[in-house]
Design an enzyme around this catalytic site. Structure first.
Site: not given
Ligand code: GAL
Length: 714
Positions: A344, A188
């Protein structure tokens, strides 16, 4: 020695570094290894279905059971290692990848492949302690303490050297490992903004490269104002830490561009190392949808495919699918419409450091994942395999909880794991097609952050309001960026196009003259590319094309306003451009209140074979947008279906002769969709009538391959 020299001649060294990294970036292959990257083929012919996995945080004797459970759920992919720098390099130059080899082997035994993160999002404590100035510095000039992540200065020479070393070592180690199919760069990217001395020197060098002479910069930024004229490059400040927090908008916009490019250079530097050493592995990074500090349409040129992190329930009402939908479309649009993956996907209850969010019905996890596919995802990877026992994210659920019990989320995800492989032959090769596009202008978004018009202004809310109206009628919508080709669309919606360059003006004119319908909204054409106010009559460079002039405007503060269109009144707010329509321009709506009652609020100007609709305000009721979408589509020759039931989405992917229609029910109640055509169920093969019944949280993937019906639907 280097440090000493550096202290005395920072601008020189940083300028060289900037020019150096800039030229490295220019050598990076333009579009990854191939055009239209085929994610399914790349994932050994399987629809990419995965989980984000952190083996480093769990006893090794649990790994084999994890891999078996993943396999049983249809999982064939993991992303690993993006925060494991200290485990990969526990001391400077000592690399330990054996644990990752073993994890990969255990997973590969169950047919699971991996994308490995380059771990630069989590620099180790030893690196901070050896080089304290790698810590990012905030606007006030205060350095962050160690203890979070992505808190580095992306222009610090020590951090860049350490990055090159770990990425090189990782690429060398895994380049021939067949279980590794690619790399994710960092995690990110895009913040924090950088305000340290390295950034300042690099920003000054960037300005020099852009403007060549100080006279040119002073002219472009209008530094005559308050006597801000610079007489040496080293005088140029970073924005924001000033008395009253004031800033020259031109300087601030150039700083945003500089930071965007610095981020791009950082990614390109890593991509170049990975490509050189491990050319058979694909490269991506995980992005953030509507996040706007970075112009993804430029960043993504160095990637093989786009990946992003989708958390629809984190801050959304559960049945509001428009926000995540628009994010998917933006991500797809950021690489010329190519299919993408979700790196994700929300796999459990969100929260973060201190408070939990709201739990969703398990069925929704499946609906959201299908939404991603409907919008062009060829891969879905859930965050995370198991909720962490440690650290900041204990309040962020994975699929499994800490006890590894195969809970309802696991069972739901396992059910979908079977379905996606059955759908794979249908999905492969299909893409999202649309006749409607939203134009997102990164420069305008940045300029509005620098100078929001009123407290109530929100660029994204406008995007969503128009977007929602078309999606409510089952139309696909693309997202395009100013430098891309948008000539193939019939309808282009460009809300609040604040910053307009001569090039963009020419492209928009060609689009309209060629038959396109362009929708502009209030505060368009106000600024030039330097974020300087136009000297033309508003809407500036767009006035002639739009066939309107704006001599008066009223920023909404507390007053109520409404517009009347086709005999109906709609509330409106944020801003009121009072339009003077030119000859041949129709008035579609008029203001209903205040001293400019009766004056034009919305206009339509036929131009060439197309038309421009100018909406001088921001209506606040969905009823307006529903009416407006029908009107604009009719004018553009785009067929729209009737309104879908609330909480139901229709989206489609297609290839020659076949269209897949996705119907998604985000509510717990059964719904019926009047599709109007007969289809087949892609999962069961059964025929489906013109009325489609959806159970609560139900999903239907339907095949429309009858060419007559296909023509009818368009
Ligand atoms: C995303 C990040 C992950 C984790 C997730 C949930 O933004 O890439 O590493 O932090 O949020 O908190």
């Amino acid at each position: 020695m280097f440090i000493l020299k550096f202290k005395f001649r920072p601008i020189l060294v940083i300028a060289l570094a900037w020019i150096f990294t800039g030229s490295l970036a220019a050598q990076t292959p333009k579009s990854g290894t191939s055009q239209n990257f085929n994610l399914i083929r790349w994932n050994h012919g399987k629809f990419l279905y995965g989980a984000d996995y952190y083996p480093e945080a769990w006893p090794q004797n649990q790994w084999a059971q994890d891999a078996r459970r993943m396999h049983a759920a249809g999982i064939n992919f993991v992303r690993m290692g993006e925060f494991a720098w200290v485990k990969m390099e526990p001391a400077e130059g000592q690399y330990h990848f054996g644990w990752l080899d073993q994890a990969l082997q255990t997973l590969a035994a169950q047919g699971i492949h991996a994308v490995l993160g380059t771990p630069t999002a989590a620099p180790p404590a030893w690196l901070y302690s050896k080089y304290p100035d790698i810590a990012a510095v905030n606007r006030q000039g205060i350095a962050y303490r160690f203890g979070s992540r992505r808190d580095y200065s992306l222009l610090n020479p020590h951090f860049l050297a350490a990055t090159r070393a770990i990425v090189t070592a990782e690429a060398e180690h895994f380049k021939n490992n067949p279980a590794v199919i690619g790399f994710q760069i960092d995690n990110e990217l895009g913040n924090p903004y950088c305000y340290d001395r390295y950034c300042q020197a690099a920003f000054q060098a960037w300005c020099r490269k852009k403007y060549h002479t100080l006279a040119g910069l002073n002219r472009a930024w209008g530094t005559i104002f308050w006597g801000h004229t610079y007489t040496a490059w080293t005088q140029i400040p970073l924005p924001w830490n000033t008395l009253f927090g004031v800033v020259n908008p031109s300087l601030a916009l150039d700083y945003d561009r500089f930071f965007d490019q610095a981020t791009r250079n950082f990614l390109d530097m890593q991509a170049q190392i990975l490509r050189r050493i491990a050319p058979t592995k694909a490269i991506t990074t995980n992005e953030m949808g509507m996040f706007d500090a970075i112009d993804y349409s430029k960043l993504n040129r160095a990637l093989d495919f786009v990946a992003w992190d989708n958390y629809p329930m984190f801050d959304q009402r559960h049945a509001n699918y428009f926000g995540p939908g628009l994010s998917h479309d933006l991500m797809r649009g950021s690489k010329d419409g190519e299919n993408f993956m979700v790196m994700e996907e929300e796999g459990g209850l969100p929260g973060w450091t201190t408070f939990w969010g709201r739990q969703a019905a398990p069925g929704l996890y499946r609906v959201w994942a299908y939404q991603a596919i409907a919008h062009g995802a060829d891969g879905v990877c859930y965050f995370r395999w198991r909720t962490s026992r440690y650290g900041t994210e204990q309040y962020w659920q994975g699929i499994l909880d800490q006890d590894s019990y195969p809970n309802t989320r696991y069972r739901m995800i396992a059910r979908m794991g079977k379905e996606v492989q059955r759908l794979r032959p249908w999905l492969e090769g299909t893409e999202v097609r649309s006749q409607i596009a939203m134009l997102i202008s990164p420069a305008s978004r940045w300029a509005f952050h620098i100078q929001p018009l009123t407290k109530g202004f929100d660029y994204n809310r406008q995007l969503l309001a128009y977007y929602r109206a078309f999606r409510r009628r089952g139309a696909n919508v693309d997202v395009v960026f100013p430098q891309q080709d948008f000539s193939q669309y019939k309808l282009l919606i460009a809300p609040s196009l604040f910053v307009v360059t001569p090039q963009l003006e020419a492209k928009l004119s060609a689009f309209v003259r060629g038959g396109g319908v362009l929708v502009l909204t209030y505060r368009s054409g106000v600024k030039n590319g330097n974020n300087v106010f136009t000297a033309r009559t508003l809407p500036g460079r767009l006035a002639r094309l739009a066939g309107v002039e704006i001599h008066d405007y009223d920023p909404a503060t507390t007053q109520r306003q409404a517009i009347a269109m086709n005999g109906k009144k709609y509330p409106a707010g944020v801003w009121f451009d009072i339009l003077t329509p030119g000859a041949g321009t129709q008035t579609l709506a008029r203001y209903a209140r205040l001293f400019y009652r009766g004056q034009a609020a919305v206009s339509l100007h036929p131009e060439g074979r197309g038309a421009v609709i100018y909406v001088g305000t921001e209506p606040s009721s969905h009823a307006f947008y529903n009416q407006f979408a029908a009107l604009a589509a009719r004018r553009a020759g785009v067929h729209l279906s009737g309104l879908l039931p609330a909480g139901v989405e229709e989206a489609s992917r297609e290839k020659a002769g076949t269209r897949l229609i996705f119907l998604l029910n985000y509510t717990g109640q059964p719904k019926t969709v009047a599709l109007g055509i007969a289809t087949r169920n892609a999962l069961t093969g059964g025929s489906v009538g013109a009325q489609v019944k959806l159970p609560g949280y139900g999903v239907r993937v339907l095949i429309e391959s009858d060419s007559a019906a296909f023509t009818f639907r368009r």
